[in-house]
Design a protein around this motif. Sequence first.
Motif, short mmCIF file in Angstrom:
data_model
loop_
_atom_site.label_atom_id
_atom_site.label_comp_id
_atom_site.label_asym_id
_atom_site.label_seq_id
_atom_site.Cartn_x
_atom_site.Cartn_y
_atom_site.Cartn_z
N LEU A 1 0.74 -1.25 -0.23
CA LEU A 1 -0.08 0.10 0.00
C LEU A 1 0.96 1.23 -0.11
O LEU A 1 0.69 2.28 -0.89
N ILE A 2 1.82 1.01 0.87
CA ILE A 2 2.81 2.41 0.89
C ILE A 2 3.50 2.51 -0.52
O ILE A 2 3.98 3.70 -0.93
N GLY A 3 3.79 1.34 -1.21
CA GLY A 3 4.48 1.63 -2.51
C GLY A 3 3.53 1.56 -3.76
O GLY A 3 4.17 1.50 -4.76
N ASN A 4 2.40 1.92 -3.33
CA ASN A 4 1.32 1.99 -4.48
C ASN A 4 1.05 0.92 -5.30
O ASN A 4 0.67 1.07 -6.60
N GLN A 5 1.52 -0.35 -4.97
CA GLN A 5 1.26 -1.47 -5.56
C GLN A 5 -0.25 -1.91 -5.39
O GLN A 5 -0.88 -2.40 -6.30
N ILE A 6 -1.04 -1.30 -4.31
CA ILE A 6 -2.49 -1.58 -4.32
C ILE A 6 -3.00 -0.39 -3.57
O ILE A 6 -2.29 0.50 -2.95
N PRO A 7 -4.23 0.09 -3.89
CA PRO A 7 -4.90 1.39 -3.60
C PRO A 7 -5.47 1.55 -2.48
O PRO A 7 -5.74 2.53 -2.06
N LEU A 8 -5.92 0.32 -1.85
CA LEU A 8 -6.66 0.62 -0.42
C LEU A 8 -6.56 -0.81 0.32
O LEU A 8 -5.96 -1.81 0.16
N MET A 9 -6.82 -0.51 1.64
CA MET A 9 -6.64 -1.65 2.74
C MET A 9 -7.63 -1.34 3.88
O MET A 9 -7.82 -0.24 4.43
N PHE A 10 -8.05 -2.42 4.35
CA PHE A 10 -8.82 -2.60 5.54
C PHE A 10 -7.84 -3.40 6.60
O PHE A 10 -7.72 -4.54 6.35
N ASP A 11 -7.48 -2.83 7.61
CA ASP A 11 -6.77 -3.45 8.61
C ASP A 11 -7.06 -2.99 10.10
O ASP A 11 -7.17 -1.57 10.11
N PRO A 12 -6.81 -3.89 10.96
CA PRO A 12 -6.83 -3.29 12.39
C PRO A 12 -6.07 -2.08 12.77
O PRO A 12 -4.75 -2.11 11.98
N ILE A 13 -6.31 -1.12 13.56
CA ILE A 13 -5.39 0.14 13.84
C ILE A 13 -4.23 -0.02 14.06
O ILE A 13 -3.24 0.73 13.71
N GLN A 14 -4.06 -0.92 15.06
CA GLN A 14 -2.49 -1.02 15.47
C GLN A 14 -1.57 -1.36 14.57
O GLN A 14 -0.21 -1.07 14.43
N SER A 15 -1.94 -2.11 13.26
CA SER A 15 -0.81 -2.23 12.05
C SER A 15 -0.60 -0.92 11.19
O SER A 15 0.45 -0.68 10.74
N VAL A 16 -1.75 -0.27 11.09
CA VAL A 16 -1.34 0.94 10.38
C VAL A 16 -1.39 2.23 10.88
O VAL A 16 -0.68 3.24 10.40
N LEU A 17 -1.43 2.30 12.38
CA LEU A 17 -1.35 3.51 12.98
C LEU A 17 -0.07 4.30 12.77
O LEU A 17 -0.01 5.44 12.46
N PRO A 18 0.90 3.71 12.84
CA PRO A 18 2.42 4.36 12.72
C PRO A 18 2.51 5.02 11.24
O PRO A 18 3.21 6.18 11.27
N HIS A 19 2.02 4.33 10.31
CA HIS A 19 2.26 4.78 9.01
C HIS A 19 1.28 5.90 8.76
O HIS A 19 1.29 7.05 8.00
N ILE A 20 -0.05 6.05 9.42
CA ILE A 20 -0.94 7.22 9.15
C ILE A 20 -0.25 8.34 10.04
O ILE A 20 -0.31 9.41 9.54
N THR A 21 0.37 8.22 11.24
CA THR A 21 0.90 9.01 11.91
C THR A 21 2.04 9.76 11.11
O THR A 21 2.36 10.86 11.31
N SER A 22 2.96 8.98 10.55
CA SER A 22 4.03 9.42 9.82
C SER A 22 3.82 10.15 8.33
O SER A 22 4.60 10.70 7.85
N GLY A 23 2.34 10.06 8.05
CA GLY A 23 1.81 10.70 6.93
C GLY A 23 1.93 9.76 5.56
O GLY A 23 1.72 10.30 4.46
N LYS A 24 2.39 8.72 5.79
CA LYS A 24 2.62 7.72 4.30
C LYS A 24 1.15 7.43 4.02
O LYS A 24 1.10 7.00 2.88
N LEU A 25 0.16 7.05 5.16
CA LEU A 25 -0.93 6.56 4.88
C LEU A 25 -2.19 7.58 5.10
O LEU A 25 -2.01 8.38 6.35
N ARG A 26 -3.33 7.63 4.55
CA ARG A 26 -4.37 8.47 4.87
C ARG A 26 -5.39 7.65 5.28
O ARG A 26 -6.06 6.54 4.64
N ALA A 27 -6.08 7.96 6.55
CA ALA A 27 -7.16 7.24 7.05
C ALA A 27 -8.40 7.80 6.57
O ALA A 27 -8.42 9.08 6.90
N LEU A 28 -9.31 6.94 5.95
CA LEU A 28 -10.78 7.50 5.47
C LEU A 28 -11.72 7.35 6.60
O LEU A 28 -12.44 8.22 6.42
N ALA A 29 -11.53 6.33 7.30
CA ALA A 29 -12.76 6.04 8.23
C ALA A 29 -12.18 4.89 9.17
O ALA A 29 -11.46 4.21 8.95
#
Length: 327
Positions: free
Chosen positions: A198-226
């Motif tokens: 997802l970070i490398g733009n190989q896929i456009p979207l992901m559904f995942d529990p918050i603990q896995s993606v939170l660091p990348h949302i905080t760093s600005g690499k990922l955007r949380a839609l909801a």
Amino acid sequence: MNSLTIKVCKCFLACFGLVLLSSNVMAQAYPIKPIRLIVPFPPGGPTDIVARPLALLLGESLKEQVVIENKGGAGGSIGADLVAKSAPDGYTLFMGTVGTNAINGSLYKQLPYDMTRDFTPIALVATAPVVIVVNSSDRIKTLAELIAEARSKPETIAYGTAGNGTPGHLTGALFESTTQIKLKHIPYKGSAPAVTDLIGNQIPLMFDPIQSVLPHITSGKLRALAVTSKTRSPLLPNTPTVAELGYPQFESTAWWALFAPAKLPEPITKKLRTDTEKIAQSAAFKERLGNLGVQPNTDFKESLANFQTSEIAKWARVVRDSGATVD
């Protein structure tokens, strides 16, 4: 009343009194030796992260050591089956999850245990939402934009998850049915490789529990839609819930709850439930969970048994509609 009837009544009352006495003695004596808490996944994962502070604080409350035993494998089924077949004496407990005690019965063709009949429900301990995320550079900025594009181009937007039948996959399936869109599921062998793509733009979207993606949302690499919980996550206060964006009945959370083998004596059940609920509401438990997005449960108006029943029904529908199976 004849003498025989009187004797029978006296005998019954005496036996009943002994039962009450033994129950009280059992509750007062328990525990008298260390308790093992079975975690059905390897060390270091979300279930382990919830179980360890619970074990520590429960041990302090019961004045007896609570020892973690990690028994991973088969989506948690190996550990769950071990507990299901253990003696109902209060010395074997289980850190159950939404998978082991709500999803697996529908997902697995052959499950060695029954999710309700083989367990005594104690208390819901903690929950965590799934987050719907895109790459921060993606043209999709909001959930409404995602839904609109998915409706205009059915089955062209791919979403990654940690694998078939995981909370991310089934949350994605529930989201599709709720919003009446069609996405394309890409299962990975775990969250990490999916997040990397997802970070490398190989896929456009992901559904995942918050603990896995939170660091990348905080760093600005990922955007949380909801987020998929009923209320916003304290760690993502500016990210709306799916429910508040037009789908008020939508809710999907990973959860962790304490169970014991079926037929646990009521005095021990009551003692464990009282202590566990008190721990879940404590500042010490919240502090030990850290800032990973897992939130302690503090609302015990609904029993774990009733909550589990509704969760089983919900996920059975999602599994059926998605066609997901695991051998």
